[in-house]
Scaffold this motif. Structure first.
Motif, short mmCIF file in Angstrom:
data_model
loop_
_atom_site.label_atom_id
_atom_site.label_comp_id
_atom_site.label_asym_id
_atom_site.label_seq_id
_atom_site.Cartn_x
_atom_site.Cartn_y
_atom_site.Cartn_z
N PHE A 108 35.69 43.13 45.52
CA PHE A 108 35.59 44.59 45.36
C PHE A 108 35.55 44.95 43.88
O PHE A 108 36.47 44.64 43.12
CB PHE A 108 36.76 45.30 46.02
CG PHE A 108 36.80 46.77 45.71
CD1 PHE A 108 36.00 47.66 46.41
CD2 PHE A 108 37.61 47.28 44.69
CE1 PHE A 108 36.00 49.01 46.12
CE2 PHE A 108 37.61 48.63 44.39
CZ PHE A 108 36.81 49.50 45.11
N LEU A 109 34.46 45.65 43.48
CA LEU A 109 34.31 46.09 42.09
C LEU A 109 33.72 47.50 42.03
O LEU A 109 32.85 47.77 41.22
CB LEU A 109 33.41 45.13 41.31
CG LEU A 109 34.01 43.78 40.89
CD1 LEU A 109 32.97 42.93 40.20
CD2 LEU A 109 35.23 43.98 40.00
N PHE A 114 37.89 50.26 51.20
CA PHE A 114 37.76 49.97 52.64
C PHE A 114 36.46 49.24 52.96
O PHE A 114 36.42 48.39 53.85
CB PHE A 114 37.83 51.27 53.45
CG PHE A 114 37.67 51.05 54.93
CD1 PHE A 114 38.69 50.45 55.67
CD2 PHE A 114 36.51 51.43 55.59
CE1 PHE A 114 38.54 50.24 57.03
CE2 PHE A 114 36.36 51.22 56.95
CZ PHE A 114 37.39 50.62 57.67
N TRP A 115 35.37 49.57 52.24
CA TRP A 115 34.09 48.91 52.51
C TRP A 115 34.19 47.42 52.28
O TRP A 115 33.61 46.61 53.02
CB TRP A 115 32.99 49.50 51.63
CG TRP A 115 32.77 50.97 51.74
CD1 TRP A 115 32.57 51.85 50.71
CD2 TRP A 115 32.70 51.76 52.94
NE1 TRP A 115 32.39 53.12 51.18
CE2 TRP A 115 32.48 53.10 52.55
CE3 TRP A 115 32.84 51.47 54.29
CZ2 TRP A 115 32.37 54.14 53.46
CZ3 TRP A 115 32.74 52.51 55.22
CH2 TRP A 115 32.50 53.82 54.79
N SER A 116 34.93 47.03 51.26
CA SER A 116 35.12 45.62 50.95
C SER A 116 35.89 44.92 52.06
O SER A 116 35.55 43.82 52.50
CB SER A 116 35.86 45.47 49.62
OG SER A 116 36.21 44.14 49.37
N LYS A 124 33.89 37.38 58.05
CA LYS A 124 35.00 36.42 58.13
C LYS A 124 35.15 35.65 56.82
O LYS A 124 35.37 34.44 56.79
CB LYS A 124 34.80 35.47 59.31
CG LYS A 124 34.80 36.17 60.66
CD LYS A 124 34.63 35.20 61.81
CE LYS A 124 34.62 35.95 63.14
NZ LYS A 124 34.42 35.02 64.30
N TYR A 125 35.00 36.40 55.72
CA TYR A 125 35.15 35.83 54.39
C TYR A 125 36.49 36.26 53.80
O TYR A 125 37.10 37.24 54.23
CB TYR A 125 34.03 36.31 53.47
CG TYR A 125 32.67 35.71 53.74
CD1 TYR A 125 32.49 34.69 54.67
CD2 TYR A 125 31.55 36.16 53.04
CE1 TYR A 125 31.23 34.15 54.90
CE2 TYR A 125 30.29 35.61 53.27
CZ TYR A 125 30.14 34.61 54.20
OH TYR A 125 28.91 34.07 54.43
N LYS A 126 36.91 35.55 52.77
CA LYS A 126 38.09 35.95 52.03
C LYS A 126 37.77 37.19 51.20
O LYS A 126 36.60 37.48 50.92
CB LYS A 126 38.57 34.81 51.13
CG LYS A 126 39.08 33.60 51.91
CD LYS A 126 39.46 32.47 50.97
CE LYS A 126 39.92 31.25 51.75
NZ LYS A 126 40.25 30.10 50.86
N ASN A 127 38.83 37.90 50.80
CA ASN A 127 38.63 39.17 50.10
C ASN A 127 39.51 39.22 48.85
O ASN A 127 40.69 38.87 48.90
CB ASN A 127 38.97 40.34 51.03
CG ASN A 127 38.91 41.69 50.32
OD1 ASN A 127 39.81 42.04 49.57
ND2 ASN A 127 37.87 42.44 50.57
N ILE A 128 38.91 39.63 47.75
CA ILE A 128 39.69 39.90 46.54
C ILE A 128 39.32 41.29 46.04
O ILE A 128 38.14 41.62 45.90
CB ILE A 128 39.46 38.84 45.44
CG1 ILE A 128 40.27 39.18 44.18
CG2 ILE A 128 37.99 38.66 45.11
CD1 ILE A 128 40.29 38.07 43.14
N THR A 129 40.33 42.11 45.80
CA THR A 129 40.12 43.49 45.35
C THR A 129 40.61 43.67 43.93
O THR A 129 41.76 43.31 43.62
CB THR A 129 40.89 44.47 46.27
OG1 THR A 129 40.26 44.48 47.56
CG2 THR A 129 40.88 45.89 45.71
N ILE A 144 44.78 40.21 45.30
CA ILE A 144 44.67 41.48 44.60
C ILE A 144 44.71 41.20 43.10
O ILE A 144 45.66 40.59 42.60
CB ILE A 144 45.81 42.44 44.98
CG1 ILE A 144 45.75 42.77 46.47
CG2 ILE A 144 45.73 43.73 44.15
CD1 ILE A 144 47.03 43.37 47.01
N ALA A 145 43.65 41.57 42.41
CA ALA A 145 43.58 41.41 40.96
C ALA A 145 43.90 42.77 40.34
O ALA A 145 43.10 43.70 40.43
CB ALA A 145 42.20 40.93 40.54
N ALA A 146 45.06 42.89 39.75
CA ALA A 146 45.55 44.19 39.27
C ALA A 146 45.22 44.40 37.80
O ALA A 146 45.24 43.46 37.01
CB ALA A 146 47.05 44.29 39.48
N MET A 147 44.93 45.66 37.46
CA MET A 147 44.67 45.99 36.07
C MET A 147 45.97 45.97 35.27
O MET A 147 45.96 45.61 34.09
CB MET A 147 44.01 47.36 35.95
CG MET A 147 43.64 47.74 34.53
SD MET A 147 42.81 49.34 34.37
CE MET A 147 44.19 50.46 34.59
#
Length: 428
Positions: A108-109, A114-116, A124-129, A144-147
């Motif tokens: 997610f960028l 939610f779309w991600s 059925k893929y992994k997710n990183i936001t 979760i990659a946090a700022m």
């Protein structure tokens, strides 16, 4: 001659899917991360038969211009790009949009988080936001990659282990904006009128008139307009002309566009008042924006971009043009769509900001105080020209704002850390 199809084992074994939406996110987040991924991994399309495919999926978003796909295609970094209008078709029938391996990561960028989550669940893929302020669907995120650490603090205790603080993805912009091509001596002002049609219809005629007034106040100053990748010089000309009703309310017009001459390789916009404005068509134009003494801009992701570059700015929102602000983002767009309340827009914004102490420019939102001036209301271009003159006449004030902006940036290296997190998800 019969063409020979590559064997089936040349199909990608994994996919990295970038989710994004508008021009600001594409320029400041997606592009540098994509370049970093290609530097670290053998990926399609740069490596034709690589086992990893890099793809871009644009999602529905009111802040998009509609030209994002064309801009991203020019990079030649994605094997496929799915337009926002085809997002729901992709959800219902992924096979229609190519072969999808069993393994992949959705990143997610930009847009609605939610779309991600939805796309990663469907594939059925992994997710990183990447979460600037808050991870909104943490239970459905693998990573979760946090700022900032504040994002991590907002997470439920049992989910904190999923979060890593990578920093501000735009913190590296200043490092990347190497001044290998120094601008000629003099005062340089960057004009960023926006990239969406609704913003351009106001920003072009307004800022052209500001430039005309400012040149009279500060002779020999120089102007640049970095042309956003989702717009064009043709659109700049259109919105300065009589086909744009708002343009009729301003005296400044485009006299002509001159081809590049001399040392600077850019076309020049000449106003009917003989003000010269250089048009930078290369993307991104960070190298030159970062050298400017001051920027005149409207609200949006460009304020975050300028902040990351450490370029002092004046943020301008002329609310006298309410009928076009329905397409704007945030509070302005919401109020402008209300048939009665929009006529009290200026009053409502004033009350809202006083009570909530909220801001509209990203540096101010981040700092929770006024770092850069926000001029919102029925504003005349000459007012902004006079204020800009005041800033340009005070190097100490400009230096102070520049230092404040730099203090807001996170540590450099966020792009590298984000790249590492994506690679780790692919490998594990």
């Amino acid at each position: 001659m019969t063409s020979i199809r590559p064997p089936t084992d040349h199909k990608p074994a994994q996919v990295v899917v970038i989710i994004s939406n508008g021009p600001g996110e594409l320029t400041t987040w997606v592009k540098p991360l994509v370049e970093s991924l290609h530097n670290q991994l053998a990926m399609r399309p740069c490596e034709k038969f690589a086992r990893i495919s890099l793809r871009l999926v644009l999602v529905p978003c009111p802040n998009a211009t509609g030209n994002e796909q064309k801009a991203a295609e020019s990079w030649n970094k994605f094997e496929t790009i799915t337009s926002a209008k085809n997002f729901w078709n992709l959800i219902f029938n992924p096979k229609k949009y190519g072969f999808w391996p069993n393994q992949g990561v959705v990143v997610f960028l930009g847009g609605d988080q939610f779309w991600s989550v939805l796309l990663s669940a469907r594939l059925k893929y992994k997710n990183i936001t990447y979460a600037e302020w808050k991870a909104r669907w943490p239970f459905w995120n693998d990573r979760i990659a946090a700022m900032s650490p504040q994002v991590k603090q907002l997470l439920p205790k049992k989910l904190k282990q999923r979060c890593v603080v990578v920093g501000d993805l735009m913190a590296d912009l200043q490092k990347e904006a190497k001044n290998n091509n120094p601008l000629p001596k003099g005062k340089w002002i960057a004009i960023l009128p926006g990239s969406k049609k609704a913003k351009l219809s106001v920003g072009i005629p307004f800022f052209l008139e500001v430039a005309d007034h400012l040149l009279r106040e500060v002779p020999f100053c120089n102007f640049i307009i970095p042309i956003a990748p989702t717009t064009s010089i043709k659109e700049i000309i259109y919105f300065s002309g009589l086909n744009n009703p708002i343009s009729k309310q301003y005296n400044s017009k485009i006299k002509n566009i001159e081809q590049a001459t001399g040392k600077l390789p850019w076309k020049k916009l000449i106003t009917n008042q003989e003000t010269k404005i250089y048009l930078i068509e290369e993307h991104p134009a960070h190298e030159f924006i970062s050298q400017c003494d001051l920027a005149l801009t409207t609200i949006g992701a460009n304020t975050a971009e300028l902040g990351a570059l450490g370029t002092p700015m004046i943020v301008v929102v002329p609310t006298q043009h309410l009928h076009v602000m329905e397409a704007w983002d945030g509070l302005l767009g919401i109020i402008a769509r209300l048939p009665i309340l929009k006529w009290f827009l200026g009053l409502l914004i004033g009350l809202w900001r006083l009570r909530k102490r909220n801001y509209m420019a990203w540096p101010n939102i981040s700092a929770k105080k006024m770092i850069v001036p926000e001029r919102i209301g029925k504003i005349n271009p000459i007012e902004i020209a006079i204020e800009a003159k005041g800033w340009l006449s005070s190097p100490k004030r400009l230096k102070g704002q520049k230092e404040d902006l730099r203090a807001l940036r996170g540590e450099e290296g966020a792009i590298t850390k984000m790249t590492e997190e994506i690679i780790n998800l692919l490998e594990n």
